[in-house]
Design a protein around this motif. Structure first.
Motif, mmCIF file in Angstrom:
data_model
loop_
_atom_site.group_PDB
_atom_site.id
_atom_site.type_symbol
_atom_site.label_atom_id
_atom_site.label_comp_id
_atom_site.label_asym_id
_atom_site.label_seq_id
_atom_site.Cartn_x
_atom_site.Cartn_y
_atom_site.Cartn_z
ATOM 1 N N MET A 1 -4.585 1.704 -3.244
ATOM 2 C CA MET A 1 -3.117 1.800 -3.470
ATOM 3 C C MET A 1 -2.977 3.056 -2.675
ATOM 4 O O MET A 1 -3.440 3.941 -2.903
ATOM 5 C CB MET A 1 -2.843 1.859 -5.244
ATOM 6 C CG MET A 1 -1.460 2.203 -5.497
ATOM 7 S SD MET A 1 -0.432 0.725 -5.725
ATOM 8 C CE MET A 1 -1.029 -0.937 -6.602
ATOM 9 N N GLU A 3 -0.057 5.941 -0.902
ATOM 10 C CA GLU A 3 0.670 6.994 -1.527
ATOM 11 C C GLU A 3 2.311 6.812 -1.540
ATOM 12 O O GLU A 3 2.601 5.685 -0.470
ATOM 13 C CB GLU A 3 0.606 8.320 -0.712
ATOM 14 C CG GLU A 3 -0.754 8.946 -0.812
ATOM 15 C CD GLU A 3 -0.836 10.097 -0.020
ATOM 16 O OE1 GLU A 3 0.290 11.040 0.149
ATOM 17 O OE2 GLU A 3 -1.722 10.705 0.367
ATOM 18 N N ARG A 4 3.086 7.082 -2.277
ATOM 19 C CA ARG A 4 4.428 6.505 -2.288
ATOM 20 C C ARG A 4 5.286 7.207 -1.146
ATOM 21 O O ARG A 4 4.635 8.165 -0.701
ATOM 22 C CB ARG A 4 5.039 6.919 -3.795
ATOM 23 C CG ARG A 4 5.287 8.272 -3.825
ATOM 24 C CD ARG A 4 6.077 8.553 -5.216
ATOM 25 N NE ARG A 4 5.898 7.613 -6.346
ATOM 26 C CZ ARG A 4 4.829 8.074 -7.118
ATOM 27 N NH1 ARG A 4 4.335 9.195 -7.221
ATOM 28 N NH2 ARG A 4 4.710 7.122 -8.355
ATOM 29 N N ASP A 19 10.225 4.452 -7.552
ATOM 30 C CA ASP A 19 9.436 3.410 -7.937
ATOM 31 C C ASP A 19 10.078 2.241 -8.622
ATOM 32 O O ASP A 19 9.415 0.938 -8.590
ATOM 33 C CB ASP A 19 8.362 4.254 -8.957
ATOM 34 C CG ASP A 19 7.308 5.108 -8.346
ATOM 35 O OD1 ASP A 19 7.343 5.332 -7.015
ATOM 36 O OD2 ASP A 19 6.733 5.665 -9.113
ATOM 37 N N HIS A 175 10.194 0.749 2.319
ATOM 38 C CA HIS A 175 9.071 1.521 1.812
ATOM 39 C C HIS A 175 7.885 1.479 3.001
ATOM 40 O O HIS A 175 7.570 0.478 3.646
ATOM 41 C CB HIS A 175 8.468 0.842 0.537
ATOM 42 C CG HIS A 175 9.487 0.781 -0.655
ATOM 43 N ND1 HIS A 175 9.401 2.109 -1.531
ATOM 44 C CD2 HIS A 175 10.261 0.137 -1.373
ATOM 45 C CE1 HIS A 175 10.135 2.148 -2.488
ATOM 46 N NE2 HIS A 175 10.806 0.984 -2.197
ATOM 47 N N GLY A 178 1.695 0.673 2.663
ATOM 48 C CA GLY A 178 0.989 1.356 2.113
ATOM 49 C C GLY A 178 1.226 2.064 0.613
ATOM 50 O O GLY A 178 0.760 2.263 -0.329
ATOM 51 N N CYS A 179 3.016 2.042 0.675
ATOM 52 C CA CYS A 179 3.542 2.767 -0.527
ATOM 53 C C CYS A 179 3.445 1.417 -1.690
ATOM 54 O O CYS A 179 3.582 0.372 -1.660
ATOM 55 C CB CYS A 179 4.762 2.802 -0.183
ATOM 56 S SG CYS A 179 5.814 3.302 -1.642
ATOM 57 N N PRO A 180 2.844 2.041 -2.690
ATOM 58 C CA PRO A 180 2.752 1.023 -4.021
ATOM 59 C C PRO A 180 4.123 0.159 -4.633
ATOM 60 O O PRO A 180 4.074 -0.628 -5.004
ATOM 61 C CB PRO A 180 2.107 1.935 -4.950
ATOM 62 C CG PRO A 180 2.322 3.198 -4.918
ATOM 63 C CD PRO A 180 2.451 3.327 -3.257
ATOM 64 N N ALA A 181 5.127 0.886 -4.147
ATOM 65 C CA ALA A 181 6.177 0.069 -4.562
ATOM 66 C C ALA A 181 7.071 -0.647 -3.484
ATOM 67 O O ALA A 181 8.069 -1.208 -3.567
ATOM 68 C CB ALA A 181 7.630 1.277 -4.638
ATOM 69 N N ARG A 182 6.206 -1.101 -2.432
ATOM 70 C CA ARG A 182 6.657 -1.734 -1.253
ATOM 71 C C ARG A 182 6.989 -3.256 -1.642
ATOM 72 O O ARG A 182 7.997 -3.709 -1.126
ATOM 73 C CB ARG A 182 5.371 -1.845 -0.287
ATOM 74 C CG ARG A 182 6.075 -2.442 1.115
ATOM 75 C CD ARG A 182 5.091 -2.078 2.407
ATOM 76 N NE ARG A 182 5.141 -2.978 3.422
ATOM 77 C CZ ARG A 182 5.882 -2.905 4.313
ATOM 78 N NH1 ARG A 182 6.911 -1.962 4.186
ATOM 79 N NH2 ARG A 182 6.313 -3.555 5.289
ATOM 80 N N ARG A 183 6.434 -3.849 -2.668
ATOM 81 C CA ARG A 183 6.778 -5.175 -3.138
ATOM 82 C C ARG A 183 6.810 -6.257 -2.106
ATOM 83 O O ARG A 183 8.045 -7.075 -1.787
ATOM 84 C CB ARG A 183 8.126 -5.065 -3.637
ATOM 85 C CG ARG A 183 8.249 -4.112 -5.018
ATOM 86 C CD ARG A 183 9.469 -4.070 -5.601
ATOM 87 N NE ARG A 183 9.536 -3.256 -6.696
ATOM 88 C CZ ARG A 183 9.985 -2.116 -6.540
ATOM 89 N NH1 ARG A 183 10.394 -1.588 -5.314
ATOM 90 N NH2 ARG A 183 9.995 -1.040 -7.512
#
Length: 184
Positions: A1, A3-4, A19, A175, A178-183
């Protein structure tokens, strides 16, 4: 995962917003309108300032109910100019009232949402930026959407405000890769 996105820093309110809310496709026309108004109030300020005052804005603007706000005049403007819980800017307050009228003239929530989402073909545009430096402040698309809004009677919706709003409402997914909130 990964970085945001780095723009939210480590402020817990900002991190939660990033997030759970920023970039999530918003299809409710009334919620889209509220976010456009808040992005207009942000002009010249940081988003965290608006985010910290968002509940105050909701209280001061009757839950951002366009039907109520559209009936307002000078007494409500004067009241809001004394409210320390919001950004006390006459032009932005008056624009909110005018924007409520434009929203209603457009046909309300469903018509507003349909019109806005039609600019992206009904689905989020997904960008593939690796760094914040790659993310533009505005785009030819945000210029077109801004022009459309202005032609419909909206104010405080220039191309930069409009692009920030499109990002926040998930019309554009910015996003970072690599951002975990990318969806996606």
């Amino acid at each position: 995962m990964g970085e945001r996105c780095g723009w939210c820093g480590d402020d817990p309110l900002y991190v939660t917003y990033h997030d759970t809310e920023w970039g999530v496709p918003e299809h409710d026309g009334r919620a889209l309108w509220e976010k456009l108004i808040l992005d207009g109030f942000q002009a010249g300020l940081s988003w965290i300032t608006i985010l910290r005052k968002r509940d105050n804005f909701r209280a001061a603007f009757q839950g951002f109910h366009p039907g109520a706000i559209a009936t307002w005049g000078e007494p409500e403007v004067a009241r809001l100019l004394t409210d320390p819980g919001i950004i006390r800017h006459r032009g932005k307050i008056e624009a909110t009232i005018g924007n409520a009228r434009a929203y209603l003239a457009m046909g309300g929530a469903e018509a507003f949402a349909d019109r806005i989402w039609s600019h992206v073909g009904g689905a989020p545009l997904v960008n593939h930026f690796a760094t914040l430096d790659e993310v533009p402040a505005s785009t030819p698309l945000s210029e077109r959407v801004s022009k459309d809004l202005k032609q419909a009677g909206f104010r405080f919706c220039g191309p930069t405000i409009t692009y920030a709003w499109m990002q926040a409402c998930g019309l554009v997914n910015d996003h970072l890769v690599g951002c975990p909130a990318r969806r996606v």
